[in-house]
Design an enzyme around this catalytic site. Structure first.
Site, PDB file in Angstrom:
ATOM      1  N   ARG A 122       0.844  -1.192   0.000  1.00  0.00           N
ATOM      2  CA  ARG A 122       0.000   0.000   0.000  1.00  0.00           C
ATOM      3  C   ARG A 122       0.880   1.242   0.000  1.00  0.00           C
ATOM      4  NH1 ARG A 122      -1.758   0.905   4.329  1.00  0.00           N
ATOM      5  NH2 ARG A 122      -1.143  -0.895   5.536  1.00  0.00           N
ATOM      6  N   TYR A 271      -1.555  -3.719  -6.672  1.00  0.00           N
ATOM      7  CA  TYR A 271      -1.268  -4.523  -5.486  1.00  0.00           C
ATOM      8  C   TYR A 271      -2.275  -4.361  -4.348  1.00  0.00           C
ATOM      9  CZ  TYR A 271       1.573  -7.477  -2.554  1.00  0.00           C
ATOM     10  OH  TYR A 271       2.005  -8.534  -1.794  1.00  0.00           O
ATOM     11  N   LYS A 280      -9.590  -2.397   1.848  1.00  0.00           N
ATOM     12  CA  LYS A 280      -9.332  -1.217   2.683  1.00  0.00           C
ATOM     13  C   LYS A 280     -10.151  -0.007   2.224  1.00  0.00           C
ATOM     14  CE  LYS A 280      -6.513  -3.833   4.725  1.00  0.00           C
ATOM     15  NZ  LYS A 280      -6.066  -4.049   6.078  1.00  0.00           N
ATOM     16  N   HIS A 300     -10.438  -2.318  11.609  1.00  0.00           N
ATOM     17  CA  HIS A 300      -9.339  -3.170  11.138  1.00  0.00           C
ATOM     18  C   HIS A 300      -9.097  -4.260  12.189  1.00  0.00           C
ATOM     19  CE1 HIS A 300      -4.906  -3.203   9.480  1.00  0.00           C
ATOM     20  NE2 HIS A 300      -5.645  -4.135   8.933  1.00  0.00           N
ATOM     21  N   SER A 322      -1.168  -3.345  10.491  1.00  0.00           N
ATOM     22  CA  SER A 322      -0.813  -4.237   9.398  1.00  0.00           C
ATOM     23  C   SER A 322       0.454  -5.029   9.744  1.00  0.00           C
ATOM     24  CB  SER A 322      -0.575  -3.418   8.134  1.00  0.00           C
ATOM     25  OG  SER A 322      -1.758  -2.718   7.814  1.00  0.00           O
ATOM     26  N   CYS A 324       0.972  -7.248  12.034  1.00  0.00           N
ATOM     27  CA  CYS A 324       1.244  -7.356  13.466  1.00  0.00           C
ATOM     28  C   CYS A 324       0.499  -8.517  14.120  1.00  0.00           C
ATOM     29  CB  CYS A 324       0.917  -6.055  14.182  1.00  0.00           C
ATOM     30  SG  CYS A 324       2.050  -4.728  13.730  1.00  0.00           S
ATOM     31  N   ASP A 347      -9.175  -9.747   9.212  1.00  0.00           N
ATOM     32  CA  ASP A 347      -8.661  -8.401   8.897  1.00  0.00           C
ATOM     33  C   ASP A 347      -9.653  -7.270   9.165  1.00  0.00           C
ATOM     34  OD1 ASP A 347      -6.247  -7.062   7.847  1.00  0.00           O
ATOM     35  OD2 ASP A 347      -7.549  -6.397   6.230  1.00  0.00           O
ATOM     36  N   ARG A 448       2.309 -12.137  -0.181  1.00  0.00           N
ATOM     37  CA  ARG A 448       1.034 -12.554   0.414  1.00  0.00           C
ATOM     38  C   ARG A 448       0.423 -13.748  -0.290  1.00  0.00           C
ATOM     39  NH1 ARG A 448      -1.507  -8.712   4.283  1.00  0.00           N
ATOM     40  NH2 ARG A 448       0.106  -7.157   4.630  1.00  0.00           N
TER      41      ARG A 448
HETATM   42  P1  GTP Z   1      -2.162  -7.559   7.706  1.00  0.00           P
HETATM   43  O1  GTP Z   1      -2.683  -8.625   6.807  1.00  0.00           O
HETATM   44  O2  GTP Z   1      -1.105  -6.733   7.083  1.00  0.00           O
HETATM   45  O3  GTP Z   1      -3.235  -6.708   8.284  1.00  0.00           O
HETATM   46  O4  GTP Z   1      -1.329  -8.315   8.891  1.00  0.00           O
HETATM   47  P2  GTP Z   1      -1.792  -9.163  10.157  1.00  0.00           P
HETATM   48  O5  GTP Z   1      -2.086  -8.242  11.279  1.00  0.00           O
HETATM   49  O6  GTP Z   1      -2.831 -10.138   9.788  1.00  0.00           O
HETATM   50  O7  GTP Z   1      -0.443  -9.928  10.555  1.00  0.00           O
HETATM   51  P3  GTP Z   1      -0.071 -11.482  10.432  1.00  0.00           P
HETATM   52  O8  GTP Z   1      -0.879 -12.360  11.340  1.00  0.00           O
HETATM   53  O9  GTP Z   1      -0.033 -11.849   9.005  1.00  0.00           O
HETATM   54  O10 GTP Z   1       1.405 -11.469  11.008  1.00  0.00           O
HETATM   55  C1  GTP Z   1       2.429 -10.693  10.442  1.00  0.00           C
HETATM   56  C2  GTP Z   1       3.774 -11.230  10.836  1.00  0.00           C
HETATM   57  O11 GTP Z   1       3.884 -11.292  12.260  1.00  0.00           O
HETATM   58  C3  GTP Z   1       4.005 -12.654  10.336  1.00  0.00           C
HETATM   59  O12 GTP Z   1       5.328 -12.736   9.866  1.00  0.00           O
HETATM   60  C4  GTP Z   1       3.816 -13.500  11.547  1.00  0.00           C
HETATM   61  O13 GTP Z   1       4.590 -14.678  11.495  1.00  0.00           O
HETATM   62  C5  GTP Z   1       4.266 -12.585  12.693  1.00  0.00           C
HETATM   63  N1  GTP Z   1       3.545 -12.910  13.962  1.00  0.00           N
HETATM   64  C6  GTP Z   1       2.214 -13.102  14.108  1.00  0.00           C
HETATM   65  N2  GTP Z   1       1.896 -13.437  15.378  1.00  0.00           N
HETATM   66  C7  GTP Z   1       3.068 -13.452  16.064  1.00  0.00           C
HETATM   67  C8  GTP Z   1       3.409 -13.728  17.429  1.00  0.00           C
HETATM   68  O14 GTP Z   1       2.569 -14.050  18.263  1.00  0.00           O
HETATM   69  N3  GTP Z   1       4.733 -13.607  17.766  1.00  0.00           N
HETATM   70  C9  GTP Z   1       5.683 -13.270  16.839  1.00  0.00           C
HETATM   71  N4  GTP Z   1       6.949 -13.189  17.257  1.00  0.00           N
HETATM   72  N5  GTP Z   1       5.404 -13.013  15.557  1.00  0.00           N
HETATM   73  C10 GTP Z   1       4.113 -13.095  15.160  1.00  0.00           C
HETATM   74  C1  SPV Z   2      -2.853  -4.389   5.498  1.00  0.00           C
HETATM   75  O1  SPV Z   2      -1.880  -3.746   5.072  1.00  0.00           O
HETATM   76  O2  SPV Z   2      -3.383  -4.136   6.611  1.00  0.00           O
HETATM   77  C2  SPV Z   2      -3.379  -5.514   4.710  1.00  0.00           C
HETATM   78  C3  SPV Z   2      -2.848  -5.731   3.358  1.00  0.00           C
HETATM   79  O3  SPV Z   2      -4.260  -6.218   5.186  1.00  0.00           O
HETATM   80  S1  SPV Z   2      -3.571  -4.716   2.145  1.00  0.00           S
HETATM   81  O4  SPV Z   2      -4.812  -5.375   1.718  1.00  0.00           O
HETATM   82  O5  SPV Z   2      -2.652  -4.609   1.039  1.00  0.00           O
HETATM   83  O6  SPV Z   2      -3.891  -3.428   2.708  1.00  0.00           O
HETATM   84 MN    MN Z   3      -4.805  -5.599   7.331  1.00  0.00          MN
END
Ligand code: GTP
Ligand code: SPV
Ligand code: MN
Length: 671
Positions: A122, A271, A280, A300, A322, A324, A347, A448
């Protein structure tokens, strides 16, 4: 695909009338108008071929939108998507022919897309919201301060920018008409949109991410729909060959929203959140504004169902910025015996208080657009199961045996298998360095997977319940390497809203800066994990959240804050995370039962000694370190929050939030 039918034939007698009625409506319509009038655009569109579907079958207001934008963008043909599997397979064949998708034969119906390396995330600085009054979009900041909670563009400037981009932008290409539903079709909490795009990759992704096709089109009836226009911004013939067969236009990328008109126009990027406009742009930015007007919330947040060993079930929603940890928590595999976790969404949550005063949430999406790196059978086995079939991977590495690879899968591939990075480096190994001495990554950090939610083995039985699921707890969190404990609970709703407003987190690869570079990994303010996604003034957003405590009969969820990412002096994570996060969810669950497992601290209720269940934890954990609240850190935190809220929200900051900050600072001083 049916044969090409000229629109002129379809409109043998109707062209004039349509044009006339469009001309009349243009006067009333202050949406995205362009140099040429909507009426003459429609007349121009009347010579455009229709490759699939019949414009006569569309509702008049849908047809008007399609014709107006076709007249503007001048595609070679229009294709109305029906969402069928047959249609999808023909699109995938075309994408393979175009070099945009490559089959990953190791799995069933899985594909790899590699983007132009300039188009990988983004672009927050090129994402704008346009309202007549600036203050409807963002708080007005003092001179010399740079606003960070959204970007406003005046309607006049927006018109100029759109006129500079969209006329003729689809020449030589097909304009696909994608009808889609956010939320189960027919749900009182759902909404319909139509995305017009010249990218087949977007069509294929939208089919996974939303309920797309004829049923969504039918559901519009004479009702409202959100207007979504998307172009990759590369009419044919292109001046330069695209990189990786991924046409895009980074210098001209602009993602625009007109909340008053429920209208989105996005140019130049293919993307993720820039181009899959249901996500979003619609489900957060436009929807948060609709939600404010209608008294609900578009957030979110993941949604998760938790059942304790006694069989009691509760749902929680959690907002982390994002990349996290939302997807990981949404699909958590509990490590505590007897506990069950089920996923509603990973999400976005649309939430509304029902007649009984309970907050009910739906997941408006139909698929996952999840971060690939870090995903493995160890960390997220349910995601690994979900992505085995019918999945589009973007910017991951490819193995010699036709599989996918990324950082985190080292233990799961044969040591002898060849790996080709997302940038095409062959024979990759994990210690490979670039000329500049920097580690070469196999996959882009924001690579992704795009996979159907229905394939996730732990989907909640109620994930498509049109009424939504009842939410008992809201959890905020972020990447906080220092000072912020594993978990704490807000004293009450107002304090919880303050905690949401004060959220900070380390920047991740989910967004790139204006020049296309990754953002520096520093702790940034990201209130409610919504900084890039607010559809209106953040001060008004806070007032909206606060307003729920005034509503008689509303059963307000408890609010918590978690941090899986605290680091020790060696820079290692102090908490094992992933499945072990169940231990924190258990504590939150107990608090929802009003169990006496919390004590007061300066920042909120924290777990009493021993109340986080550590039974069976494989590694030893420094719980004192994870709970520790350093006074200096929290004094600095208060200062940073004060500066941020004063500068960024300025006159729109609700008094209640300021009072909460004053109270926090006083409690910290007494620590
Ligand atoms: P968006 O799709 O961008 O909104 O991200 P998200 O909030 O869904 O994050 P996601 O669960 O995909 O995690 C992002 C990164 O953080 C990945 O590389 C995970 O492996 C890592 N991660 C998730 N949960 C944990 C955790 O409990 N501990 C650690 N150390 N890393 C984590
Ligand atoms: C985020 O960035 O929080 C996402 C990926 O979930 S995107 O759909 O590209 O915004
Ligand atoms: Mn997201």
């Amino acid at each position: 695909m049916s044969s090409l039918i000229s629109l002129r034939n379809i409109f043998t007698r109707r062209t004039y009338n349509v044009a006339k009625s469009l001309a009349a409506q243009t006067h009333l319509h202050h949406g995205l108008r362009h140099k040429s009038s909507a009426a003459s655009d429609a007349i121009a569109a009347a010579s455009i071929k229709v490759a699939n579907g019949n414009l006569n079958d569309l509702q008049p207001h849908v047809r008007q939108y399609v014709l107006e934008k076709a007249g503007l963008c001048k595609p070679d043909q229009i294709y109305i998507c029906d969402g069928s599997e047959e249609e999808n397979q023909s699109f995938i064949k075309q994408l393979e022919k175009d070099g945009l998708l490559k089959k990953l034969p190791k799995y069933d119906n899985c594909y790899l897309a590699l983007t132009d390396p300039k188009d990988v995330a983004r672009v927050e600085h090129k994402t704008v919201i346009s309202t007549k009054n600036q203050r409807d979009t963002i708080p007005i900041v003092e001179d010399g301060i740079k606003g960070q909670v959204g970007y406003w563009m005046s309607p006049r400037k927006l018109q100029e920018e759109l006129d500079d981009r969209f006329p003729g932008c689809m020449k030589g290409r097909t304009m696909y008409v994608i009808p889609f539903s956010m939320g189960p079709i027919g749900s009182p909490l759902g909404k319909i949109g139509i995305e017009l795009t010249d990218s087949l990759y977007v069509v294929a992704s939208m089919r996974i991410m939303t309920r797309m096709g004829a049923a969504a089109m039918k559901a519009i009836g004479s009702g409202e729909f959100v207007k979504c226009l998307h172009s990759i911004g590369q009419p044919l013939p292109m001046e330069k060959k695209p990189t990786n067969h991924w046409p895009c236009n980074p210098p001209k990328t602009l993602i625009t929203h007109i909340p008053d008109k429920r209208e989105i126009a996005s140019f130049g990027s293919g993307y993720g959140g820039n181009s899959l406009l249901g996500k979003k742009c619609f489900a957060l930015r436009i929807a948060s504004r609709i939600a404010k007007d209608e008294g609900w919330l578009a957030e979110h947040m993941l949604i998760l169902g938790l059942t304790n060993p006694q069989g009691v079930k509760r749902y929680v929603a959690a907002a982390f910025p994002s990349a996290c940890g939302k997807t990981n928590l949404a699909m958590i595999n509990p490590t505590l015996p007897g506990w069950k976790a089920e996923c509603v969404g990973d999400d976005i949550a649309w939430m509304k208080f029902d007649e009984e005063g309970r907050l009910r949430a739906i997941n408006p999406e139909y698929g996952f657009f999840g971060v690939a790196p870090g995903t493995s059978h160890d960390t997220n086995p349910n995601a690994m199961e979900t992505i085995k079939s019918n999945t589009v991977f973007t910017n991951v590495a490819e193995t010699g045996d036709g599989g996918f690879f990324w950082e985190g899968l080292e233990k799961e591939v044969d040591k002898n298998v060849d790996i080709t990075t997302w940038l095409g480096h062959k024979n990759w190994h994990k210690d490979m360095l670039s000329d500049a001495g920097k580690k070469i990554l196999s996959a882009h950090p924001n690579s992704r997977f795009c996979a159907p939610a229905s394939q996730c083995p732990v989907m909640d039985p109620a994930w498509e319940d049109p009424r939504g699921v009842p939410i008992d707890a809201i959890i905020f969190g972020g990447r906080r390497p220092k000072g912020v404990p594993l978990v704490y609970e807000a004293f009450n709703w107002q304090h919880g809203v303050f905690i949401g407003a004060s959220m900070r987190s380390e920047a991740t690869a989910a967004a790139q800066d204006a020049s296309g570079k990754a953002m520096p990994k520093v702790v940034m303010h990201d209130p409610f994990a919504m900084r890039p996604f607010f559809g209106y003034n953040f001060g008004d957003y806070l007032a909206h959240w606060l307003s729920f405590q005034e509503k008689p009969g509303y059963k307000l969820p408890k609010i918590f804050h978690v941090n899986w990412f605290r680091k020790d002096s060696n820079g290692s994570f102090m908490w094992p995370g992933f499945g072990e996060n169940t231990r924190v969810l258990e504590w939150i669950f107990k608090r929802c039962n009003e169990d006496n497992v919390a004590e007061k601290s300066a920042i909120g209720y924290v777990p009493t000694e021993g109340s986080i269940n550590l039974d069976g934890l494989k590694e030893s954990v420094d719980m004192h370190g994870l709970y520790h609240l350093p006074k200096d850190f929290w004094l600095e935190e208060c200062q940073a929050i004060r500066k941020y809220l004063k500068e960024q929200v300025n006159k729109d900051l609700p008094e209640a939030i300021k009072l909460e900050l004053d109270a926090l600072e006083q409690r910290v001083r007494k620590m």
